[in-house]
Every structure is written in C-alpha cells, then in structure tokens.
Design a protein around this motif. Structure first.
Motif, PDB file in Angstrom:
ATOM      1  N   TYR A  50       0.857  -1.183   0.000  1.00  0.00           N
ATOM      2  CA  TYR A  50       0.000   0.000   0.000  1.00  0.00           C
ATOM      3  C   TYR A  50       0.891   1.230   0.000  1.00  0.00           C
ATOM      4  CZ  TYR A  50      -4.604   2.102   0.474  1.00  0.00           C
ATOM      5  OH  TYR A  50      -5.783   2.765   0.223  1.00  0.00           O
ATOM      6  N   TYR A  51       0.312   2.354  -0.353  1.00  0.00           N
ATOM      7  CA  TYR A  51       1.099   3.582  -0.361  1.00  0.00           C
ATOM      8  C   TYR A  51       1.369   4.071   1.064  1.00  0.00           C
ATOM      9  CZ  TYR A  51      -3.678   5.656  -0.588  1.00  0.00           C
ATOM     10  OH  TYR A  51      -4.999   5.986  -0.374  1.00  0.00           O
ATOM     11  N   ASP A  52       2.193   5.128   1.199  1.00  0.00           N
ATOM     12  CA  ASP A  52       2.717   5.512   2.509  1.00  0.00           C
ATOM     13  C   ASP A  52       1.643   6.099   3.422  1.00  0.00           C
ATOM     14  OD1 ASP A  52       2.799   8.625   2.472  1.00  0.00           O
ATOM     15  OD2 ASP A  52       3.701   8.082   0.562  1.00  0.00           O
ATOM     16  N   GLU A  53       1.943   6.128   4.703  1.00  0.00           N
ATOM     17  CA  GLU A  53       0.972   6.511   5.729  1.00  0.00           C
ATOM     18  C   GLU A  53       0.548   7.972   5.627  1.00  0.00           C
ATOM     19  OE1 GLU A  53      -0.843   4.916   8.311  1.00  0.00           O
ATOM     20  OE2 GLU A  53      -0.385   3.377   6.849  1.00  0.00           O
ATOM     21  N   LEU A 102       0.230   9.828   2.912  1.00  0.00           N
ATOM     22  CA  LEU A 102      -0.749   9.926   1.838  1.00  0.00           C
ATOM     23  C   LEU A 102      -2.043   9.226   2.233  1.00  0.00           C
ATOM     24  CD1 LEU A 102      -1.535  10.754  -1.020  1.00  0.00           C
ATOM     25  CD2 LEU A 102      -0.425   8.678  -1.868  1.00  0.00           C
ATOM     26  N   ARG A 103      -1.925   8.091   2.915  1.00  0.00           N
ATOM     27  CA  ARG A 103      -3.129   7.370   3.329  1.00  0.00           C
ATOM     28  C   ARG A 103      -3.988   8.210   4.269  1.00  0.00           C
ATOM     29  NH1 ARG A 103      -5.586   3.898   6.946  1.00  0.00           N
ATOM     30  NH2 ARG A 103      -4.156   4.596   8.561  1.00  0.00           N
ATOM     31  N   SER A 104      -3.368   8.865   5.236  1.00  0.00           N
ATOM     32  CA  SER A 104      -4.112   9.721   6.163  1.00  0.00           C
ATOM     33  C   SER A 104      -4.777  10.878   5.425  1.00  0.00           C
ATOM     34  CB  SER A 104      -3.166  10.251   7.242  1.00  0.00           C
ATOM     35  OG  SER A 104      -3.853  11.097   8.139  1.00  0.00           O
ATOM     36  N   GLN A 105      -4.037  11.488   4.502  1.00  0.00           N
ATOM     37  CA  GLN A 105      -4.580  12.593   3.704  1.00  0.00           C
ATOM     38  C   GLN A 105      -5.758  12.126   2.863  1.00  0.00           C
ATOM     39  OE1 GLN A 105      -1.701  14.237   0.983  1.00  0.00           O
ATOM     40  NE2 GLN A 105      -3.234  15.395  -0.137  1.00  0.00           N
ATOM     41  N   ARG A 106      -5.602  10.979   2.217  1.00  0.00           N
ATOM     42  CA  ARG A 106      -6.669  10.461   1.360  1.00  0.00           C
ATOM     43  C   ARG A 106      -7.901  10.074   2.174  1.00  0.00           C
ATOM     44  NH1 ARG A 106      -7.360  10.762  -3.873  1.00  0.00           N
ATOM     45  NH2 ARG A 106      -8.152   8.627  -3.967  1.00  0.00           N
ATOM     46  N   ALA A 137     -13.399   4.821   1.353  1.00  0.00           N
ATOM     47  CA  ALA A 137     -12.818   5.056   2.677  1.00  0.00           C
ATOM     48  C   ALA A 137     -12.542   3.742   3.406  1.00  0.00           C
ATOM     49  CB  ALA A 137     -13.764   5.933   3.501  1.00  0.00           C
ATOM     50  N   LEU A 138     -13.428   2.780   3.248  1.00  0.00           N
ATOM     51  CA  LEU A 138     -13.270   1.481   3.886  1.00  0.00           C
ATOM     52  C   LEU A 138     -11.973   0.811   3.447  1.00  0.00           C
ATOM     53  CD1 LEU A 138     -14.581  -0.900   5.541  1.00  0.00           C
ATOM     54  CD2 LEU A 138     -15.582  -1.646   3.365  1.00  0.00           C
ATOM     55  N   ARG A 152      -6.014  -0.342   4.356  1.00  0.00           N
ATOM     56  CA  ARG A 152      -4.770  -0.439   3.585  1.00  0.00           C
ATOM     57  C   ARG A 152      -4.842  -1.537   2.530  1.00  0.00           C
ATOM     58  NH1 ARG A 152      -3.870   0.555   8.874  1.00  0.00           N
ATOM     59  NH2 ARG A 152      -2.547   2.340   9.441  1.00  0.00           N
ATOM     60  N   THR A 153      -5.949  -1.557   1.816  1.00  0.00           N
ATOM     61  CA  THR A 153      -6.181  -2.577   0.798  1.00  0.00           C
ATOM     62  C   THR A 153      -6.713  -1.905  -0.456  1.00  0.00           C
ATOM     63  OG1 THR A 153      -6.762  -4.166   2.531  1.00  0.00           O
ATOM     64  CG2 THR A 153      -7.410  -4.722   0.277  1.00  0.00           C
ATOM     65  N   TYR A 154      -6.220  -2.316  -1.618  1.00  0.00           N
ATOM     66  CA  TYR A 154      -6.697  -1.725  -2.860  1.00  0.00           C
ATOM     67  C   TYR A 154      -7.995  -2.386  -3.311  1.00  0.00           C
ATOM     68  CZ  TYR A 154      -2.191   0.607  -3.318  1.00  0.00           C
ATOM     69  OH  TYR A 154      -1.092   1.399  -3.107  1.00  0.00           O
ATOM     70  N   PRO A 155      -8.930  -1.601  -3.850  1.00  0.00           N
ATOM     71  CA  PRO A 155     -10.202  -2.139  -4.335  1.00  0.00           C
ATOM     72  C   PRO A 155     -10.128  -2.585  -5.783  1.00  0.00           C
ATOM     73  CG  PRO A 155     -10.238   0.239  -4.493  1.00  0.00           C
ATOM     74  CD  PRO A 155      -8.878  -0.136  -3.946  1.00  0.00           C
TER      75      PRO A 155
END
Length: 265
Positions: A147-150, A152-156, A197-198, A203-206
């Motif tokens: 998964y991408y970095d934390e 970016l994940r928090s921002q997204r 968002a889920l 941390r999983t790609y859809p």
C-alpha cells in the motif's frame, strides 16, 4: 488472491494471445497485463476481455497517438477479436494504455469517488502479466504494494470522508425540498465513497465501487457482517418519503464504525 489467466472461452484466450503478439511485435512497451474478471477467474462467456498495455512515460508519450490509431484499425479488422465479439452478448475487448504514473486526480465534490486506488488495484494488485519486456511493472509493484505511505493514506482518508459526509449531509435538505432523485444520487455517491474510505482504512486496494462488492467485502476484506448491512441500503419502499434520509444516516454510521478519521483509529 491467486491470479492467473483464466479464460471462459477459447475465443477469449485466442484474442488475448493475438493482442499480446500485436503489441509486443510492433511497439516499445514494458508489459501487457490481463485485468479484471479474466485475471481473477471470475469471467463468463459474456465477459469483456480487459487488457492494459503498460509503457514507461518516456516510451509511451511519443508513440501514444500511433498506438491508439493502430489499435483502432487492428481491433476493427482482426479475426480473433471479431470471433470474441460473437461468442457472448457483451464479449468485446476493453484495452487501456498506461504509463504507470499514478497521482490523485482533481475531484468534484458531488461526483463520487475518484479512481486513484482503483488504478493500483487493477493494474498492480489484481492484474496478471501476459508479457513483460523488462522490470517496469515489477518496480511499480514494489513502489505501490502492499500500500502507499501513511502520510498519503491519512490525507486520502480525511479527504474521502469529507466528500462522503458532504454528500450525506445534503440529503435531508434535498428531501425537505422534494428533490428525491437528487437525494438518491447523493446517497449512491456517498455509498461508493464509503467503500473507498473502507479500503483506505484497511490499507487494501479495491477492484471497483459499483460491482464485485460481495467478493471484495467478504473475501478480500473478510467482513461478511458488513456485506449483509450493505445489501439493503437501496431497498426503498416509498421513494417520496424520508426513507432516503434514513439510509444516509445508516451510511454515516457505517463510515464512523468502519472508516473513522485517522486520528481516532
């Protein structure tokens, strides 16, 4: 998930082989990828054949116009592709070109989720290489998986939650004005943003936000109890009523339960 080329008919397989040979023999590309249902063993006779032609930016951009024009002519004339179109009701080729550069796109506040996580999911996490001419696809996987970095994940996640709640909070106001179809549109977009968002929260790609929902929620995310809660969100007995506003409240509850703001997780 075990990924492999799993074709529902010989016509699907022959078309995939023909397309791969066409691009690898004539163009400077890095990989030909099988994606979607044929890569996951879920395809039927009526399924499309989904393929991505991957080339690094320096290679793709100078030849993209030629690639698109040549592909259009080849798709129209090739016997294997014509045979595929005749084997099922919607069995045609869906082909995309990608340079592997993934960046969050601009977003409309009411339009539903963007495709950012879908790109990495379908091109990297859930794709199967029919051909590789180098290590570019492998390097992209190393960059973006698991998964991408934390940061970016928090921002997204914050951004997606904002748009989801924005859609949900508009619904009671539209219901009061009798704008029921607009309310339904907002509900559907918010529901898809909840799914976005889920996946970010876990941390999983859809794969998609409008199909394969049971497979994704039950098998990939391993949340069977959640799936049973999703199936009735669009069961509305009386359209011109406050029911849609009630459904909005249900989606908001699911959002807070399964994909809370990053600082509360």
């Amino acid at each position: 998930m075990k990924l492999q080329a799993a074709y529902p008919t010989p016509e699907h397989e022959t078309a995939a082989q023909t397309i791969t040979a066409f691009f690898t023999a004539n163009y400077n590309i890095d990989a030909v990828l099988l994606v979607n249902s044929c890569a996951r063993g879920k395809a039927t006779r009526d399924s499309c054949l989904d393929i991505v032609v991957l080339a690094n930016p320096a290679s793709l951009q100078p030849q993209l116009a030629q690639l698109e024009a040549d592909w259009a002519r080849f798709e129209e004339s090739d016997a294997a592709i014509k045979a595929l179109k005749n084997v099922g009701k919607y069995s045609e080729v869906h082909l995309d070109f990608s340079d592997g550069v993934f960046a969050p796109p601009e977003r409309d506040e009411a339009a539903g989720p963007d495709d950012f996580e879908l790109w990495m999911g379908n091109y990297l996490a859930y794709s199967y290489p029919l051909w590789q001419g180098g290590d570019y696809w492998t390097r992209l996987k190393a960059q973006w998986l698991p998964y991408y970095d934390e940061a970016l994940r928090s921002q997204r996640l914050n951004m997606v939650r904002h748009y989801c709640l924005n859609n949900l909070h508009h619904i009671p106001l539209y219901v009061e004005r009798g704008l029921y179809f607009q309310s339904l549109d907002r509900l559907y977009n918010a529901y898809r943003e909840f799914l976005q968002a889920l996946f970010i929260a876990r941390r999983t790609y859809p794969i998609a936000y409008n199909k394969w929902i049971r497979e994704q929620v039950e098998e990939i995310l391993e949340l069977p109890a959640l799936y049973s809660q999703l199936t009735h969100l669009f069961e509305i007995k009386r359209f011109e009523s406050s029911e849609i506003a009630g459904k909005a409240g249900e989606v908001e509850s699911l959002l807070e339960q399964y994909a809370p703001a990053p600082d509360t997780m």
